[in-house]
Scaffold this motif. Sequence first.
Motif, PDB file in Angstrom:
ATOM      1  N   ALA A   1       0.853  -1.197   0.000  1.00 55.25           N
ATOM      2  CA  ALA A   1       0.000   0.000   0.000  1.00 55.25           C
ATOM      3  C   ALA A   1       0.885   1.243   0.000  1.00 55.25           C
ATOM      4  O   ALA A   1       0.826   2.078   0.891  1.00 55.25           O
ATOM      5  CB  ALA A   1      -0.973   0.009   1.178  1.00 55.25           C
ATOM      6  N   SER A   2       1.717   1.340  -1.038  1.00 55.31           N
ATOM      7  CA  SER A   2       2.767   2.369  -1.091  1.00 55.31           C
ATOM      8  C   SER A   2       2.234   3.721  -1.525  1.00 55.31           C
ATOM      9  O   SER A   2       2.991   4.692  -1.560  1.00 55.31           O
ATOM     10  CB  SER A   2       3.877   1.915  -2.021  1.00 55.31           C
ATOM     11  OG  SER A   2       3.337   1.437  -3.237  1.00 55.31           O
ATOM     12  N   ASN A   3       0.949   3.786  -1.899  1.00 56.61           N
ATOM     13  CA  ASN A   3       0.319   5.062  -2.222  1.00 56.61           C
ATOM     14  C   ASN A   3       1.123   5.783  -3.306  1.00 56.61           C
ATOM     15  O   ASN A   3       1.528   5.164  -4.280  1.00 56.61           O
ATOM     16  CB  ASN A   3       0.168   5.886  -0.933  1.00 56.61           C
ATOM     17  CG  ASN A   3      -1.008   6.822  -1.001  1.00 56.61           C
ATOM     18  OD1 ASN A   3      -0.961   7.847  -1.677  1.00 56.61           O
ATOM     19  ND2 ASN A   3      -2.092   6.450  -0.347  1.00 56.61           N
ATOM     20  N   ASP A   4       1.375   7.084  -3.147  1.00 51.04           N
ATOM     21  CA  ASP A   4       2.095   7.815  -4.195  1.00 51.04           C
ATOM     22  C   ASP A   4       3.601   7.841  -3.952  1.00 51.04           C
ATOM     23  O   ASP A   4       4.306   8.642  -4.534  1.00 51.04           O
ATOM     24  CB  ASP A   4       1.544   9.237  -4.334  1.00 51.04           C
ATOM     25  CG  ASP A   4       1.721  10.044  -3.054  1.00 51.04           C
ATOM     26  OD1 ASP A   4       2.305   9.518  -2.080  1.00 51.04           O
ATOM     27  OD2 ASP A   4       1.272  11.196  -3.010  1.00 51.04           O
ATOM     28  N   GLY A   5       4.098   6.937  -3.092  1.00 53.58           N
ATOM     29  CA  GLY A   5       5.538   6.813  -2.889  1.00 53.58           C
ATOM     30  C   GLY A   5       6.122   7.758  -1.855  1.00 53.58           C
ATOM     31  O   GLY A   5       7.333   7.865  -1.719  1.00 53.58           O
ATOM     32  N   TYR A   6       5.264   8.404  -1.057  1.00 57.01           N
ATOM     33  CA  TYR A   6       5.759   9.427  -0.122  1.00 57.01           C
ATOM     34  C   TYR A   6       6.724   8.859   0.915  1.00 57.01           C
ATOM     35  O   TYR A   6       7.631   9.544   1.360  1.00 57.01           O
ATOM     36  CB  TYR A   6       4.591  10.145   0.566  1.00 57.01           C
ATOM     37  CG  TYR A   6       3.847   9.303   1.579  1.00 57.01           C
ATOM     38  CD1 TYR A   6       4.196   9.344   2.925  1.00 57.01           C
ATOM     39  CD2 TYR A   6       2.818   8.460   1.181  1.00 57.01           C
ATOM     40  CE1 TYR A   6       3.533   8.556   3.850  1.00 57.01           C
ATOM     41  CE2 TYR A   6       2.160   7.673   2.097  1.00 57.01           C
ATOM     42  CZ  TYR A   6       2.518   7.729   3.434  1.00 57.01           C
ATOM     43  OH  TYR A   6       1.869   6.934   4.341  1.00 57.01           O
TER      44      TYR A   6
ATOM     45  N   VAL B   1      14.893   6.172  -1.597  1.00 58.82           N
ATOM     46  CA  VAL B   1      15.479   6.479  -2.906  1.00 58.82           C
ATOM     47  C   VAL B   1      16.520   7.584  -2.759  1.00 58.82           C
ATOM     48  O   VAL B   1      17.602   7.522  -3.354  1.00 58.82           O
ATOM     49  CB  VAL B   1      14.359   6.882  -3.900  1.00 58.82           C
ATOM     50  CG1 VAL B   1      14.958   7.357  -5.220  1.00 58.82           C
ATOM     51  CG2 VAL B   1      13.409   5.711  -4.130  1.00 58.82           C
ATOM     52  N   GLU B   2      16.233   8.572  -1.926  1.00 57.81           N
ATOM     53  CA  GLU B   2      17.180   9.678  -1.701  1.00 57.81           C
ATOM     54  C   GLU B   2      18.495   9.192  -1.086  1.00 57.81           C
ATOM     55  O   GLU B   2      19.515   9.857  -1.188  1.00 57.81           O
ATOM     56  CB  GLU B   2      16.545  10.737  -0.770  1.00 57.81           C
ATOM     57  CG  GLU B   2      15.494  11.570  -1.475  1.00 57.81           C
ATOM     58  CD  GLU B   2      14.607  12.360  -0.510  1.00 57.81           C
ATOM     59  OE1 GLU B   2      14.870  12.338   0.711  1.00 57.81           O
ATOM     60  OE2 GLU B   2      13.634  12.979  -0.997  1.00 57.81           O
TER      61      GLU B   2
ATOM     62  N   ALA C   1       3.911   7.622  -8.174  1.00 56.67           N
ATOM     63  CA  ALA C   1       5.119   7.217  -7.451  1.00 56.67           C
ATOM     64  C   ALA C   1       6.306   7.089  -8.410  1.00 56.67           C
ATOM     65  O   ALA C   1       7.417   7.543  -8.103  1.00 56.67           O
ATOM     66  CB  ALA C   1       4.867   5.901  -6.726  1.00 56.67           C
ATOM     67  N   GLU C   2       6.071   6.483  -9.591  1.00 53.37           N
ATOM     68  CA  GLU C   2       7.151   6.326 -10.577  1.00 53.37           C
ATOM     69  C   GLU C   2       7.721   7.692 -10.971  1.00 53.37           C
ATOM     70  O   GLU C   2       8.924   7.831 -11.181  1.00 53.37           O
ATOM     71  CB  GLU C   2       6.625   5.606 -11.836  1.00 53.37           C
ATOM     72  CG  GLU C   2       6.279   4.124 -11.612  1.00 53.37           C
ATOM     73  CD  GLU C   2       7.486   3.195 -11.766  1.00 53.37           C
ATOM     74  OE1 GLU C   2       8.579   3.677 -12.142  1.00 53.37           O
ATOM     75  OE2 GLU C   2       7.321   1.984 -11.497  1.00 53.37           O
ATOM     76  N   LYS C   3       6.854   8.692 -11.025  1.00 47.00           N
ATOM     77  CA  LYS C   3       7.305  10.035 -11.436  1.00 47.00           C
ATOM     78  C   LYS C   3       8.302  10.621 -10.450  1.00 47.00           C
ATOM     79  O   LYS C   3       9.103  11.472 -10.815  1.00 47.00           O
ATOM     80  CB  LYS C   3       6.105  10.984 -11.565  1.00 47.00           C
ATOM     81  CG  LYS C   3       5.372  10.798 -12.871  1.00 47.00           C
ATOM     82  CD  LYS C   3       4.346  11.912 -13.101  1.00 47.00           C
ATOM     83  CE  LYS C   3       3.501  11.574 -14.325  1.00 47.00           C
ATOM     84  NZ  LYS C   3       2.072  11.765 -14.086  1.00 47.00           N
ATOM     85  N   ILE C   4       8.245  10.200  -9.178  1.00 45.73           N
ATOM     86  CA  ILE C   4       9.238  10.712  -8.221  1.00 45.73           C
ATOM     87  C   ILE C   4      10.320   9.667  -7.943  1.00 45.73           C
ATOM     88  O   ILE C   4      11.009   9.709  -6.928  1.00 45.73           O
ATOM     89  CB  ILE C   4       8.575  11.187  -6.894  1.00 45.73           C
ATOM     90  CG1 ILE C   4       7.764  10.071  -6.239  1.00 45.73           C
ATOM     91  CG2 ILE C   4       7.705  12.410  -7.133  1.00 45.73           C
ATOM     92  CD1 ILE C   4       7.361  10.382  -4.801  1.00 45.73           C
TER      93      ILE C   4
END
Length: 409
Positions: A110-115, A121-122, A140-143
Motif C-alpha cells: 500500500a505504497s500510495n504515491d511513494g511518499y 530512494v534519496e 510514485a514512478e514520477k518521483i
Amino acid sequence: MAAATHRCRSCGETGLVPVLDLGLTPLADRMPPASHVDRDEPRFPLEVAFCPGCSLVQILETVDPGLLFDADYPYFSSFSRYLLEHSRANVLDLIEARRLGPGSLVVELASNDGYLLKNYVEHGIPVLGIDPVPALCEAAEKIGVRSRAEFFGLDVARRLAGEGFRADVIHANNVLAHVADTNGFVAGIAALLKDDGVASIEFPYVRDLIDHCEFDTIYHEHLCYFSVTAVDKLLRRHGLYLNDIRRLPIHGGSLRLYVGKRDEPGAAVRNLLAEEAALGLDRVDYYREFSARVAGLKSQLLALLRRLKAEGKTIAAYGAAAKGSTLINYVGIGRELVDFVADRNVHKQGRLMPGQKIPIVAAEEIAARRPDYVLLLPWNLESEILAQESAYRAAGGKFIIPVPVPRVA
Ligand SMILES: [Zn+2]
C-alpha cells in the motif's frame, strides 16, 4: 444474530460476540457529487464483534472491494505534515539500524504515491512499492519510486520472490487492518521477507480506540481492530514473530510492530502482552461497556449542537475524512445542524458528506463565512488544524472537539 454465520477473519472461529452496532451506514469514503443530493446511497450494516478464540475485534460486514475502491474512491490523500515527518523518521531509524545500502531492498505494501519510499530512494537504497491503484503507482514512478499495481497477497509475494525480490525491510502502514484476506496478506509478508529481514507494520491500537471512545475510526474499509494479543496470534500462524513494538500517538493511538522470522520478543512486547492480559483485552467484558459510552457521547454531542442552534449560532464542520462520516451518520448530524464541511482536499470540494449530504467546500470558507462554531471531525489532528485556523479563533471562532467527550476549544 448475524454473528453466528461469521467466521473470525484471523483464526476462523465461529461464535463471534457482537459488542457495538453502528447501524446501517453509507460507505465512509464515498463522497457523492453535489448533483446526487436527492439520491439514496447504498448502506451496509456496521457491527463490531469480539472473537473469543483469538481476541481479534473486527467488523462483521465485508463490503465488496470493487464497490469500496472503484473509480470514485478519493485515492490521493491529503497527507498531514505530521504524517510525512513521522514516516521519514521511521525510515532514517531503519536505514541506520539495519545498515541498509545499494545492495538492500525495501518493499512497501500500500505504497500510495511513494511518499514513504522516496526517503529511501534519496539514500540510494532500491525500493519496490506495491499498491492496487494504477494512478498512484504512476505518481510514485514520477518521483523515482519503482512501483507495481497489484493487490498484495500470498500469490503476488511468491511471484515476486520467484523473480528474485527478497526484502530486507517491508513496510505495511495502515493496510493490514483493511485487507479482506488477513491471513493471505501476512503469509505474503512471510514469503517476501528475507530470513534476517524485518517488517515494520502500523495500525491503530484497539486499546486506544476503546479507552478514548474513538468509535468514529470504525468504518467498512477498516475490517480489523488489533490488540497486541490478537496480532501476535495472527503472526505466529505464519512463522512471523513480534520482536519489538512502539505505541505512537498517530491516528488517535497506533502501534508500530517490528516483526521477524526469529522468536526474540523484546521487553516492550512482553510488557504490552502482560498489560493487555491484566487489563482484560483478551476478554469480551473489556469491550462490552464501550457501547454504552458511545451512546453517551452521541447524546451529549447532539444536545450541545441543538442548544447552540437554539441560541441562534451558526455551525460548520472541518475535515471530510472517513471518521467524520461515521460520526455524523451515527450521531445523526444533518444539514439542519451543520451548514457545510470545509476541507483542503480539492478532490472532495463540491461533493457531499455520505448519508447526511452536507456540502463539502474549500477550507477558506471558514474565514469567509465565519461560523460561530466549527465541529472538528479529524480530532486526531487537533493541534495542527487549530494552529492553521488561528486567525479564525483569534476573531472569536470556536472549535467543538467531539471525542472522547464533546468539548469546546
Ligand atoms: Zn479469532
